[in-house]
Each structure stands twice: as C-alpha cells, then as structure tokens.
Design an enzyme around this catalytic site. Structure first.
Site, PDB file in Angstrom:
ATOM      1  N   HIS A  21      -0.886 -38.899 -22.780  1.00 19.59           N
ATOM      2  CA  HIS A  21      -0.577 -38.193 -23.846  1.00 19.59           C
ATOM      3  C   HIS A  21       0.731 -37.313 -23.865  1.00 19.59           C
ATOM      4  O   HIS A  21       1.387 -37.307 -24.901  1.00 19.59           O
ATOM      5  CB  HIS A  21      -1.673 -36.826 -23.931  1.00 19.59           C
ATOM      6  CG  HIS A  21      -3.010 -37.071 -23.952  1.00 19.59           C
ATOM      7  ND1 HIS A  21      -4.061 -36.585 -23.193  1.00 19.59           N
ATOM      8  CD2 HIS A  21      -3.642 -37.731 -25.210  1.00 19.59           C
ATOM      9  CE1 HIS A  21      -5.054 -37.259 -23.493  1.00 19.59           C
ATOM     10  NE2 HIS A  21      -5.059 -37.849 -24.720  1.00 19.59           N
ATOM     11  N   ARG A  63      -3.225 -46.985 -28.269  1.00 20.00           N
ATOM     12  CA  ARG A  63      -3.275 -47.704 -26.804  1.00 20.00           C
ATOM     13  C   ARG A  63      -3.352 -49.145 -27.048  1.00 20.00           C
ATOM     14  O   ARG A  63      -2.940 -50.129 -26.187  1.00 20.00           O
ATOM     15  CB  ARG A  63      -4.335 -47.276 -25.817  1.00 20.00           C
ATOM     16  CG  ARG A  63      -4.050 -46.017 -25.324  1.00 20.00           C
ATOM     17  CD  ARG A  63      -5.089 -45.240 -24.378  1.00 20.00           C
ATOM     18  NE  ARG A  63      -6.281 -45.222 -25.319  1.00 20.00           N
ATOM     19  CZ  ARG A  63      -7.308 -44.548 -25.175  1.00 20.00           C
ATOM     20  NH1 ARG A  63      -7.645 -44.253 -23.879  1.00 20.00           N
ATOM     21  NH2 ARG A  63      -8.331 -44.597 -26.159  1.00 20.00           N
ATOM     22  N   SER A  70      -8.615 -40.074 -21.005  1.00 26.63           N
ATOM     23  CA  SER A  70      -9.166 -38.593 -20.426  1.00 26.63           C
ATOM     24  C   SER A  70     -10.420 -39.072 -19.622  1.00 26.63           C
ATOM     25  O   SER A  70     -10.830 -38.734 -18.784  1.00 26.63           O
ATOM     26  CB  SER A  70      -9.318 -37.623 -21.396  1.00 26.63           C
ATOM     27  OG  SER A  70      -8.123 -37.182 -21.832  1.00 26.63           O
ATOM     28  N   LYS A 113     -19.117 -31.542 -28.980  1.00 23.78           N
ATOM     29  CA  LYS A 113     -18.956 -32.095 -27.573  1.00 23.78           C
ATOM     30  C   LYS A 113     -19.336 -31.097 -26.558  1.00 23.78           C
ATOM     31  O   LYS A 113     -18.869 -29.955 -26.705  1.00 23.78           O
ATOM     32  CB  LYS A 113     -17.606 -32.573 -27.651  1.00 23.78           C
ATOM     33  CG  LYS A 113     -17.579 -34.044 -28.459  1.00 23.78           C
ATOM     34  CD  LYS A 113     -16.217 -34.669 -28.117  1.00 23.78           C
ATOM     35  CE  LYS A 113     -16.169 -36.045 -28.850  1.00 23.78           C
ATOM     36  NZ  LYS A 113     -14.663 -36.507 -28.763  1.00 23.78           N
TER      37      LYS A 113
END
Length: 159
Positions: free
Chosen positions: A17, A90, A128, A41
């Site tokens: 990040h 990514r 993460s 979440k």
C-alpha cells in the site's frame, strides 16, 4: 488542483500500500487516502485505528491526507474534488475485478477515472489478509508492514 483518491480497507496498511501511496502522491497535487468503513465486514482494526496507522506511516508526505469514509467511492471522490481514483494491481486476477469496478464507477460518475498502478515486484505477494494470518500466529511481519504497524498487529492478537 489535481486530486486523487486511493481507497481501501488497509486492514492493516502494508508496504505494498505504501509503495502505491508514495508513487501516486507524485502524480497528483493532493492524494486522499480513503479508508473504507465497511459495516458488512469485521475488520481487525477500527477505521480510526487504520487512519491513525496510515497517517503515521505517511507523515513525511505533505500532499497526503487520510480520512475514513463509507458509502459509494465515487461520491467520496466527488466530495473531495477528485477526478481520479488510484488502484494498485498485484496480479492479473486483481485486474479483472478492478476493471469491472472502474467501469461501474465511471458509469455512475463519468467525471471520475481510474488509474491503475502495478505494485512494485518486491510487494506483489503482500496482502493485508496474509499479514493478519501471519500475525495471528505470532509470525514475523516486519517485511510486510511499516514498523509502526508491527506491534499493533501483534497486540491485537495477544488480546
């Protein structure tokens, strides 16, 4: 003024990040890091804790501001005067998902475009969720997250 928004959950913020933050901060006059407060979440860190960690990690970047938000990303971008949303990629699997979101966002608000930055190779495997899993078992996460985040992750799992 060119304003960009880099949104995410950042639970927790990783070196990947920060790589995108540093590089994208050079492309805009102001970069707003939008920390998503998603009530659907159950994050490890509260939105306030995530904002604090990112602020600390980016304190030397004078054109970066960090704020929590909920609701539609394009509405947040509009509120901040941003015309570009920055997303890190990514892998090719990220692209398929991100392309669909970018096209949807542009349909909802044609004033906002999405800029994709590929993550630097040394961070292409960092996420993460991987950090949380390693941290949960007391593993060494120092090569995945900024120093100010390491102890906070371990503290969460000690409780």
């Amino acid at each position: 003024m060119r304003v960009g928004v880099y949104p995410g959950s950042f639970d927790p913020v990783t070196l990947g990040h920060l790589d995108v933050i540093l590089r994208s901060s050079k492309l805009v006059d102001q970069l707003v890091i939008g920390v998503l407060n998603n009530s659907a979440k159950k994050p490890l860190f509260s939105a306030e804790e995530r904002v604090d960690m990112i602020k600390e990690a980016t304190k030397d970047l004078t054109n970066v501001v960090v704020e929590a938000f909920d609701g539609l990303l394009v509405d947040f971008a509009d509120l901040k005067g941003a015309h570009v949303i920055i997303r890190g990629l990514r892998a090719i699997t990220d692209f398929e998902y991100e392309l669909q979101i970018a096209q949807t966002n542009h349909k909802v608000n044609p004033k906002v475009d999405t800029l994709f930055l590929t993550t630097s190779v040394e961070y292409s495997y960092v996420s993460s969720s991987v950090v949380r899993e390693i941290g949960m078992y007391g593993g060494d996460i120092t090569s995945f997250v900024p120093q100010n985040v390491v102890e906070r992750v371990h503290d969460k799992f000690r409780k």
